[in-house]
Write a protein that holds these residues in place. Structure first.
Motif, PDB file in Angstrom:
ATOM      1  N   LEU A 160       3.092 -13.519  -7.430  1.00  0.00           N
ATOM      2  CA  LEU A 160       2.847 -14.422  -8.547  1.00  0.00           C
ATOM      3  C   LEU A 160       2.635 -13.651  -9.845  1.00  0.00           C
ATOM      4  O   LEU A 160       3.168 -14.016 -10.902  1.00  0.00           O
ATOM      5  CB  LEU A 160       1.623 -15.288  -8.243  1.00  0.00           C
ATOM      6  CG  LEU A 160       1.227 -16.312  -9.306  1.00  0.00           C
ATOM      7  CD1 LEU A 160       2.304 -17.370  -9.450  1.00  0.00           C
ATOM      8  CD2 LEU A 160      -0.109 -16.962  -8.955  1.00  0.00           C
ATOM      9  N   TYR A 179       0.383 -28.623  -7.566  1.00  0.00           N
ATOM     10  CA  TYR A 179      -0.020 -27.485  -6.743  1.00  0.00           C
ATOM     11  C   TYR A 179      -1.439 -27.604  -6.204  1.00  0.00           C
ATOM     12  O   TYR A 179      -1.731 -27.098  -5.115  1.00  0.00           O
ATOM     13  CB  TYR A 179       0.127 -26.194  -7.548  1.00  0.00           C
ATOM     14  CG  TYR A 179       1.564 -25.825  -7.815  1.00  0.00           C
ATOM     15  CD1 TYR A 179       2.331 -25.203  -6.839  1.00  0.00           C
ATOM     16  CD2 TYR A 179       2.164 -26.122  -9.029  1.00  0.00           C
ATOM     17  CE1 TYR A 179       3.657 -24.876  -7.073  1.00  0.00           C
ATOM     18  CE2 TYR A 179       3.488 -25.796  -9.282  1.00  0.00           C
ATOM     19  CZ  TYR A 179       4.231 -25.176  -8.299  1.00  0.00           C
ATOM     20  OH  TYR A 179       5.539 -24.872  -8.542  1.00  0.00           O
ATOM     21  N   ARG A 184       8.067 -23.299 -18.373  1.00  0.00           N
ATOM     22  CA  ARG A 184       7.837 -22.634 -17.093  1.00  0.00           C
ATOM     23  C   ARG A 184       6.425 -22.046 -17.022  1.00  0.00           C
ATOM     24  O   ARG A 184       5.715 -22.204 -16.026  1.00  0.00           O
ATOM     25  CB  ARG A 184       8.887 -21.539 -16.895  1.00  0.00           C
ATOM     26  CG  ARG A 184       8.672 -20.670 -15.668  1.00  0.00           C
ATOM     27  CD  ARG A 184       8.681 -21.442 -14.396  1.00  0.00           C
ATOM     28  NE  ARG A 184       9.896 -22.246 -14.263  1.00  0.00           N
ATOM     29  CZ  ARG A 184      10.125 -23.070 -13.261  1.00  0.00           C
ATOM     30  NH1 ARG A 184       9.212 -23.215 -12.303  1.00  0.00           N
ATOM     31  NH2 ARG A 184      11.246 -23.765 -13.191  1.00  0.00           N
ATOM     32  N   GLY A 241       1.419 -29.403 -13.296  1.00  0.00           N
ATOM     33  CA  GLY A 241       1.211 -28.297 -12.365  1.00  0.00           C
ATOM     34  C   GLY A 241      -0.073 -28.463 -11.579  1.00  0.00           C
ATOM     35  O   GLY A 241      -0.131 -28.176 -10.376  1.00  0.00           O
ATOM     36  N   GLN A 294       3.352 -23.238 -14.397  1.00  0.00           N
ATOM     37  CA  GLN A 294       2.809 -22.306 -13.418  1.00  0.00           C
ATOM     38  C   GLN A 294       1.329 -22.020 -13.665  1.00  0.00           C
ATOM     39  O   GLN A 294       0.550 -21.900 -12.714  1.00  0.00           O
ATOM     40  CB  GLN A 294       3.612 -21.005 -13.443  1.00  0.00           C
ATOM     41  CG  GLN A 294       5.045 -21.158 -12.973  1.00  0.00           C
ATOM     42  CD  GLN A 294       5.144 -21.601 -11.526  1.00  0.00           C
ATOM     43  OE1 GLN A 294       4.322 -21.252 -10.709  1.00  0.00           O
ATOM     44  NE2 GLN A 294       6.162 -22.382 -11.202  1.00  0.00           N
TER      45      GLN A 294
END
Length: 500
Positions: free
Chosen positions: A72, A301, A418, A297, A422
């Motif tokens: 990551l 997640y 992006r 996100g 994330q």
């Protein structure tokens, strides 16, 4: 070197029919999705194998976890470089090189002989994957020239939506049927076919020989990459340390915020040549999309960390069983692709986002009442609705972020979206991990653990609900472009103008 005359992308029959996507754009979309699937699946497949890897290498779980953490962090080292590298080398060459790097990292990871070697090879994968993920959206949006953004985003977001949902299922099946090394070897066909398709279908967009060379913003790179990496490292340490006040969490977070703040001030003061053009936040579409993707996100997640744990710790499922129970969510996300894409182009991202985020929150509520004996049919139905809504919720701001942008601004917008998504995912996992950790203190038995999960899922509902009013800032219904456009017009003129 002379090149044969070709019809510009978007200048063929699709240019005359605004409801139709140029076949060349479809080919590019399929090409990019095949390669991107390797990256997205790899990120999530490994998450279910930590216990198996720890046993295989006779290493502590905390050590093996660095395979995922290192991956990551490596991703975020290279994401900001994607804009410069595309301008310097061309999107086609950069995509093929990054895909080759990811293939190399995958093969090396499968050959790892101990935990440190696996961590190092996962970093190689992450460095390549960090280039590929923003480049996927950038290349396709540039090829489509702003036409039908909803349907284009339906193509781009296929791997993004399915990876966190179907990845654990694939990982569970691999571990059930074969050795852990196949979790990395399964990437080989995706990379090989993706590379072959890229050579055939991606346009040769390398810079003209002798043209001006794009200079790398080295100072910005030294501020942003370590800053984002430090933030993600601090968030990844929340669950295993003494809360957010622990030194291993607080110091990286403060240091990362200082570096990112320095980059922000520097980038906004520059009139060109910044590593990422943060002045794009002056566009309401970019600012609102970035914020919603951050919250999206969290909504995606965070619960994806909670759901497998609930099925395993409360209901007693193994890794494969937990992965299979998530299939309805994956099916819903898959079905959302075409449906949400069409409605994005018809009614605009604002309405789609409002409905989608409301449904995500509502479909999460049943999990806030779970017990050890909760009915499986109700939970599976809720997961299906949640997956469908999540697919639309992620597509709407992703497509809206590019509305009204010039061709040269699209790569920066791709990196911004992006990074926002994330970091939101990392924040969601960290926050819900802390909530679950504190709620489960002293809990013994499935019933007590179920109460702890109830609390964590309520937090997830609340964080998702925060996004609903922000959806109103997205662009509304786009004006329908003229039935026919002249071939070769400037890309900026092709973008639909949003109503506000």
């Amino acid at each position: 070197m002379s090149t044969p005359h070709t019809t510009p992308l978007g200048a063929g029959p699709a240019a005359a029919d605004p409801d139709r996507i140029d076949p060349a754009v479809w080919r590019i979309g399929v090409t990019l999705v095949v390669g991107a699937l390797a990256v997205v699946f790899d990120t999530t497949v490994v998450s279910v194998a930590l216990d198996d890897l720890a046993k295989a290498f006779h290493a502590p779980l905390a050590t093996v976890q660095w395979g995922s953490t290192g991956y990551l962090l490596a991703v975020f080292v290279t994401i900001p470089l994607a804009v410069w590298a595309q301008a310097r080398f061309g999107g086609r060459r950069l995509w093929i090189a990054a895909l080759g790097g990811f293939l190399l990292g995958s093969v090396l990871s499968a050959l790892a002989w101990n935990a440190p070697s696996l961590i190092a090879f996962r970093v190689v994968q992450g460095l390549a994957g960090g280039i590929m993920m923003p480049l996927t959206a950038t290349l396709l949006m540039q090829a489509a020239k702003g036409r039908q953004p909803g349907r284009v985003m339906a193509i781009i977001t296929v791997p993004t939506a399915l990876g966190p949902i179907l990845g654990p299922v694939l990982g569970g099946l691999i571990l059930h049927l074969a050795d852990w090394r196949w979790m990395f070897l399964v990437n080989i066909p995706f990379c090989a076919v993706g590379g072959w398709l890229a050579l055939r279908n991606l346009p040769d967009d390398r810079p003209e020989p002798g043209g001006p060379r794009v200079r790398l913003d080295v100072a910005g790179l030294l501020l942003l990459c370590p800053g984002v990496t430090a933030l993600l490292y601090g968030l990844s340490r929340v669950e295993g340390s003494a809360g957010v006040t622990g030194a291993t969490v607080l110091l990286p977070l403060l240091g990362g915020l200082a570096l990112v703040g320095g980059f922000t001030v520097r980038s906004l003061a520059r009139h060109g040549g910044a590593l990422i053009d943060l002045r794009l936040f002056r566009h309401r579409a970019v600012a609102s999309s970035g914020t919603l993707l951050f919250l999206g996100g969290i909504a995606l997640y965070g619960p994806m960390m909670l759901l497998p744990l609930y099925f395993q710790q409360v209901r007693g499922e193994d890794a494969l069983g937990a992965g299979l129970l998530l299939i309805p969510q994956g099916v819903g996300a898959l079905l959302a692709r075409g449906l949400a894409g069409r409605y994005l182009d018809r009614v605009g991202p604002r309405r789609v986002a409002v409905v989608a985020f409301v449904l995500v929150a509502v479909a999460t509520v049943p999990f806030a009442f779970v017990t050890a004996d909760s009915g499986g049919v109700l939970l599976m139905a809720a997961l299906f609705v949640r997956g469908t809504a999540l697919g639309a919720a992620m597509m709407a701001p992703m497509g809206a972020a590019y509305v009204g942008l010039r061709h040269r601004e699209i790569p920066d917008a791709g990196v911004i979206t992006r990074v926002a998504q994330q970091i939101g995912g990392s924040v969601g996992i960290a926050v819900l991990a802390v909530v679950l950790q504190h709620a489960s203190l002293g809990a013994h038995g499935p019933s007590a653990l179920a109460d702890a999960f109830d609390t964590a899922f309520w937090w997830s509902v609340a964080l998702t609900a925060l996004a609903v009013p922000l959806c109103l800032l997205l662009p509304g219904r786009p004006e329908r472009p003229a039935a026919a456009r002249r071939a070769g017009t400037d890309a900026a003129a092709d973008h639909p103008r949003p109503t506000v």
